[in-house]
Design a protein around this motif. Sequence first.
Motif, PDB file in Angstrom:
ATOM      1  N   VAL A   7       0.843  -1.193   0.000  1.00  0.00           N
ATOM      2  CA  VAL A   7       0.000   0.000   0.000  1.00  0.00           C
ATOM      3  C   VAL A   7       0.881   1.247   0.000  1.00  0.00           C
ATOM      4  O   VAL A   7       1.761   1.394   0.859  1.00  0.00           O
ATOM      5  CB  VAL A   7      -0.934   0.008   1.233  1.00  0.00           C
ATOM      6  CG1 VAL A   7      -1.772   1.282   1.254  1.00  0.00           C
ATOM      7  CG2 VAL A   7      -1.826  -1.224   1.229  1.00  0.00           C
ATOM      8  N   VAL A  55      -1.377  -6.029   0.748  1.00  0.00           N
ATOM      9  CA  VAL A  55      -2.760  -6.452   0.538  1.00  0.00           C
ATOM     10  C   VAL A  55      -2.870  -7.143  -0.817  1.00  0.00           C
ATOM     11  O   VAL A  55      -1.942  -7.110  -1.632  1.00  0.00           O
ATOM     12  CB  VAL A  55      -3.724  -5.249   0.585  1.00  0.00           C
ATOM     13  CG1 VAL A  55      -3.698  -4.577   1.949  1.00  0.00           C
ATOM     14  CG2 VAL A  55      -3.367  -4.229  -0.502  1.00  0.00           C
ATOM     15  N   LYS A  56      -4.009  -7.774  -1.051  1.00  0.00           N
ATOM     16  CA  LYS A  56      -4.262  -8.412  -2.337  1.00  0.00           C
ATOM     17  C   LYS A  56      -4.849  -7.401  -3.314  1.00  0.00           C
ATOM     18  O   LYS A  56      -5.377  -6.362  -2.921  1.00  0.00           O
ATOM     19  CB  LYS A  56      -5.209  -9.592  -2.143  1.00  0.00           C
ATOM     20  CG  LYS A  56      -4.608 -10.695  -1.278  1.00  0.00           C
ATOM     21  CD  LYS A  56      -5.627 -11.773  -0.998  1.00  0.00           C
ATOM     22  CE  LYS A  56      -5.032 -12.835  -0.075  1.00  0.00           C
ATOM     23  NZ  LYS A  56      -6.014 -13.868   0.290  1.00  0.00           N
ATOM     24  N   GLU A  57      -4.755  -7.717  -4.579  1.00  0.00           N
ATOM     25  CA  GLU A  57      -5.280  -6.803  -5.591  1.00  0.00           C
ATOM     26  C   GLU A  57      -6.780  -6.643  -5.429  1.00  0.00           C
ATOM     27  O   GLU A  57      -7.477  -7.506  -4.897  1.00  0.00           O
ATOM     28  CB  GLU A  57      -4.943  -7.308  -6.998  1.00  0.00           C
ATOM     29  CG  GLU A  57      -5.597  -8.609  -7.382  1.00  0.00           C
ATOM     30  CD  GLU A  57      -5.200  -9.040  -8.779  1.00  0.00           C
ATOM     31  OE1 GLU A  57      -6.102  -9.498  -9.500  1.00  0.00           O
ATOM     32  OE2 GLU A  57      -4.013  -8.923  -9.133  1.00  0.00           O
ATOM     33  N   ASN A  58      -7.284  -5.498  -5.846  1.00  0.00           N
ATOM     34  CA  ASN A  58      -8.688  -5.107  -5.764  1.00  0.00           C
ATOM     35  C   ASN A  58      -9.109  -4.747  -4.347  1.00  0.00           C
ATOM     36  O   ASN A  58     -10.287  -4.561  -4.072  1.00  0.00           O
ATOM     37  CB  ASN A  58      -9.610  -6.189  -6.314  1.00  0.00           C
ATOM     38  CG  ASN A  58     -10.932  -5.597  -6.811  1.00  0.00           C
ATOM     39  OD1 ASN A  58     -10.947  -4.496  -7.375  1.00  0.00           O
ATOM     40  ND2 ASN A  58     -12.013  -6.309  -6.606  1.00  0.00           N
ATOM     41  N   ARG A  59      -8.140  -4.650  -3.413  1.00  0.00           N
ATOM     42  CA  ARG A  59      -8.449  -4.261  -2.038  1.00  0.00           C
ATOM     43  C   ARG A  59      -8.841  -2.787  -2.014  1.00  0.00           C
ATOM     44  O   ARG A  59      -8.299  -1.967  -2.749  1.00  0.00           O
ATOM     45  CB  ARG A  59      -7.228  -4.516  -1.143  1.00  0.00           C
ATOM     46  CG  ARG A  59      -7.381  -3.993   0.279  1.00  0.00           C
ATOM     47  CD  ARG A  59      -8.423  -4.766   1.060  1.00  0.00           C
ATOM     48  NE  ARG A  59      -8.626  -4.162   2.371  1.00  0.00           N
ATOM     49  CZ  ARG A  59      -7.919  -4.492   3.454  1.00  0.00           C
ATOM     50  NH1 ARG A  59      -6.991  -5.434   3.383  1.00  0.00           N
ATOM     51  NH2 ARG A  59      -8.172  -3.913   4.613  1.00  0.00           N
ATOM     52  N   LYS A  60      -9.780  -2.453  -1.153  1.00  0.00           N
ATOM     53  CA  LYS A  60     -10.242  -1.069  -1.028  1.00  0.00           C
ATOM     54  C   LYS A  60      -9.497  -0.381   0.118  1.00  0.00           C
ATOM     55  O   LYS A  60      -9.403  -0.908   1.218  1.00  0.00           O
ATOM     56  CB  LYS A  60     -11.743  -1.044  -0.766  1.00  0.00           C
ATOM     57  CG  LYS A  60     -12.360   0.352  -0.776  1.00  0.00           C
ATOM     58  CD  LYS A  60     -13.858   0.287  -0.590  1.00  0.00           C
ATOM     59  CE  LYS A  60     -14.539  -0.269  -1.825  1.00  0.00           C
ATOM     60  NZ  LYS A  60     -16.015  -0.204  -1.709  1.00  0.00           N
ATOM     61  N   ILE A  61      -8.969   0.819  -0.156  1.00  0.00           N
ATOM     62  CA  ILE A  61      -8.272   1.622   0.833  1.00  0.00           C
ATOM     63  C   ILE A  61      -9.252   2.683   1.334  1.00  0.00           C
ATOM     64  O   ILE A  61      -9.811   3.433   0.543  1.00  0.00           O
ATOM     65  CB  ILE A  61      -7.019   2.303   0.246  1.00  0.00           C
ATOM     66  CG1 ILE A  61      -6.166   1.282  -0.529  1.00  0.00           C
ATOM     67  CG2 ILE A  61      -6.220   2.974   1.337  1.00  0.00           C
ATOM     68  CD1 ILE A  61      -5.653   0.139   0.307  1.00  0.00           C
ATOM     69  N   LEU A 102      -5.700  -1.359  -7.062  1.00  0.00           N
ATOM     70  CA  LEU A 102      -6.313  -1.090  -5.770  1.00  0.00           C
ATOM     71  C   LEU A 102      -7.422  -0.053  -5.948  1.00  0.00           C
ATOM     72  O   LEU A 102      -7.423   0.720  -6.895  1.00  0.00           O
ATOM     73  CB  LEU A 102      -5.272  -0.568  -4.777  1.00  0.00           C
ATOM     74  CG  LEU A 102      -4.134  -1.517  -4.407  1.00  0.00           C
ATOM     75  CD1 LEU A 102      -3.125  -0.818  -3.513  1.00  0.00           C
ATOM     76  CD2 LEU A 102      -4.658  -2.772  -3.723  1.00  0.00           C
ATOM     77  N   ARG A 103      -8.366  -0.049  -4.991  1.00  0.00           N
ATOM     78  CA  ARG A 103      -9.469   0.902  -5.022  1.00  0.00           C
ATOM     79  C   ARG A 103      -9.434   1.741  -3.747  1.00  0.00           C
ATOM     80  O   ARG A 103      -8.692   1.443  -2.830  1.00  0.00           O
ATOM     81  CB  ARG A 103     -10.804   0.168  -5.118  1.00  0.00           C
ATOM     82  CG  ARG A 103     -10.964  -0.687  -6.384  1.00  0.00           C
ATOM     83  CD  ARG A 103     -12.285  -1.436  -6.334  1.00  0.00           C
ATOM     84  NE  ARG A 103     -12.307  -2.399  -5.235  1.00  0.00           N
ATOM     85  CZ  ARG A 103     -13.411  -2.785  -4.597  1.00  0.00           C
ATOM     86  NH1 ARG A 103     -14.579  -2.239  -4.917  1.00  0.00           N
ATOM     87  NH2 ARG A 103     -13.356  -3.676  -3.624  1.00  0.00           N
ATOM     88  N   TYR A 104     -10.277   2.785  -3.694  1.00  0.00           N
ATOM     89  CA  TYR A 104     -10.354   3.594  -2.485  1.00  0.00           C
ATOM     90  C   TYR A 104     -11.788   4.030  -2.234  1.00  0.00           C
ATOM     91  O   TYR A 104     -12.643   4.012  -3.126  1.00  0.00           O
ATOM     92  CB  TYR A 104      -9.444   4.824  -2.584  1.00  0.00           C
ATOM     93  CG  TYR A 104      -9.991   5.951  -3.422  1.00  0.00           C
ATOM     94  CD1 TYR A 104     -10.725   6.993  -2.852  1.00  0.00           C
ATOM     95  CD2 TYR A 104      -9.773   5.985  -4.805  1.00  0.00           C
ATOM     96  CE1 TYR A 104     -11.227   8.027  -3.624  1.00  0.00           C
ATOM     97  CE2 TYR A 104     -10.264   7.015  -5.579  1.00  0.00           C
ATOM     98  CZ  TYR A 104     -10.989   8.036  -4.986  1.00  0.00           C
ATOM     99  OH  TYR A 104     -11.489   9.051  -5.755  1.00  0.00           O
ATOM    100  N   LEU A 147      -3.656   4.644  -7.524  1.00  0.00           N
ATOM    101  CA  LEU A 147      -4.056   3.300  -7.100  1.00  0.00           C
ATOM    102  C   LEU A 147      -4.429   2.391  -8.271  1.00  0.00           C
ATOM    103  O   LEU A 147      -4.282   1.168  -8.176  1.00  0.00           O
ATOM    104  CB  LEU A 147      -5.233   3.385  -6.134  1.00  0.00           C
ATOM    105  CG  LEU A 147      -4.958   4.027  -4.775  1.00  0.00           C
ATOM    106  CD1 LEU A 147      -6.213   3.976  -3.909  1.00  0.00           C
ATOM    107  CD2 LEU A 147      -3.800   3.333  -4.066  1.00  0.00           C
TER     108      LEU A 147
END
Length: 216
Positions: free
Chosen positions: A59, A108-114, A79-81, A74
Amino acid sequence: LRPELLMNIRSFLAYLRSQTLGALLTHAGIALGTLLIISILFFYIYLPSTTNHGNQIQVPDLTGKDIFAIDMELRPLLLRYEVADSSYSADLPPLTVLAQVPKAGHFVKENRKIYLTVNRKSPPTLPLPNLFGEGAGSLESAEAILRSAELARGRVIYRRSPHHHLVLEIRYNGRIITPGTRVPKGSSIDLVIGDGAGPRDFVLNNFVGMAYKNVL
């Protein structure tokens, strides 16, 4: 199949159909072996392939950055937010990131939301505390009350008064305000206080011709 191999298979199947203890133990061993193979295939092949096991992304640090630039940073990382909260800091421009979860450096793994906390465009307001109340009234106590309310003491304006350092007026942006008036958090509050000297000039009565006891 070769006749010898075929006969061996038939003999083994006949052995399994028997009710001997050895046959029962062989059945149990085959069942356990099958379960073990299925577990290995599930946990080490199927599950990692469906959960992107091992595809970890570090991250980045997003604090202090403009919210409109976050997506561009991102997206290449897959990654997302999401803006989860807002707060206020006078030290940073509006709509900049104040905090993030997960924090920078976590994997974190891909497509995880921050989840982000963003700086508000304007500070929240709060009621002006009572600077004239019981236990207050002096310049020193007024300064302490303002600090506890996250307000700043602005100019100190002295006015002729016999009361030294007594708060006489409270001003914000040049106008007089009273306790309870809502002001932006972090505002600078000016205080008008007494100088303790009183009026310099006053009218002296004419004591000529008066008895001394009457003058006193």
